[in-house]
Design an enzyme around this catalytic site. Structure first.
Site, PDB file in Angstrom:
ATOM      1  N   SER A  39      40.671  38.245  43.680  1.00  0.00           N
ATOM      2  CA  SER A  39      39.996  37.044  44.174  1.00  0.00           C
ATOM      3  C   SER A  39      39.498  36.143  42.947  1.00  0.00           C
ATOM      4  O   SER A  39      39.305  34.795  43.383  1.00  0.00           O
ATOM      5  CB  SER A  39      38.739  37.547  44.884  1.00  0.00           C
ATOM      6  OG  SER A  39      37.649  37.855  43.960  1.00  0.00           O
ATOM      7  N   LYS A  80      32.250  36.130  41.400  1.00  0.00           N
ATOM      8  CA  LYS A  80      32.717  34.747  41.999  1.00  0.00           C
ATOM      9  C   LYS A  80      32.188  33.752  41.019  1.00  0.00           C
ATOM     10  O   LYS A  80      31.397  33.797  40.204  1.00  0.00           O
ATOM     11  CB  LYS A  80      32.136  34.689  43.333  1.00  0.00           C
ATOM     12  CG  LYS A  80      32.547  35.771  44.278  1.00  0.00           C
ATOM     13  CD  LYS A  80      33.998  35.855  44.807  1.00  0.00           C
ATOM     14  CE  LYS A  80      34.144  36.971  45.639  1.00  0.00           C
ATOM     15  NZ  LYS A  80      35.555  37.362  45.720  1.00  0.00           N
TER      16      LYS A  80
END
Length: 183
Positions: A39, A80
């Site tokens: 990701s 993230k």
């Protein structure tokens, strides 16, 4: 004989102090984390090992584009990038980030944009569609993975409360070829 016992006791004390110091550093200041998944590619690769700075946000506030580690739903820790801060209105139009109506560059996505030359890296959305509000609530952050096509992030799990943030992660220490500071 007495000298031998004294030396042994000194060694035991030294080992105990070393263990306490190491535990304190790992628990309160810095901790290793392994990037799990794709990701954050191309910024971070699967299996990169990083150092999480746990104390930084105790003395300063998170900033837009910081890479953070946080406790996500389901008991897993995610890594993230912060895109939105409390009070921000976030939206994407034609692969462009807008924060409070102002276009903001995301240079860390340049490599992905070149790879997806015929497609958007980030599909159009606004906060109302993703979190049901026009602005990011107080004490919350809006986070996205850099690999927007393959990331479970605030578009799916909602905003992240600041209390769930473990720390900032910007130092890769393994593998050797990736050692360095990431932005």
């Amino acid at each position: 004989m007495e000298n031998s016992k004294s030396n042994s006791l000194e060694w035991v004390k030294a080992v105990v102090v070393a263990v306490v110091v190491a535990f304190s550093i790992r628990y309160f200041l810095f901790a290793p984390i392994v990037v799990d998944g794709q990701s954050m590619m191309p910024t971070l690769e699967h299996s990169d090992r990083m150092i999480v700075n746990k104390i930084g946000y105790a003395i300063s506030e998170p900033k837009r584009f910081d890479i953070i580690v946080f406790h996500a739903p389901g008991g897993k820790d995610y890594i993230k990038r912060i895109i939105g801060l409390p009070g921000d209105h976030i939206e994407y139009k034609n692969d462009q980030l807008f924060v409070n109506g102002e276009a903001i560059a995301e240079p860390y996505l340049d490599e992905l944009k070149a790879f997806y030359s015929n497609d958007f890296v980030t599909r159009d959305f606004d906060l109302a569609q993703t979190i049901g509000s026009q602005i990011i609530p107080d004490d919350h952050l809006f986070v996205l993975g850099d690999n927007r096509h393959n990331s479970l992030d605030s578009r799916d799990i909602g905003v992240v409360h600041k209390d769930e943030v473990i720390g900032k992660a910007n130092v890769v220490f393994w593998p050797f070829v990736n050692i360095g500071i990431v932005e």
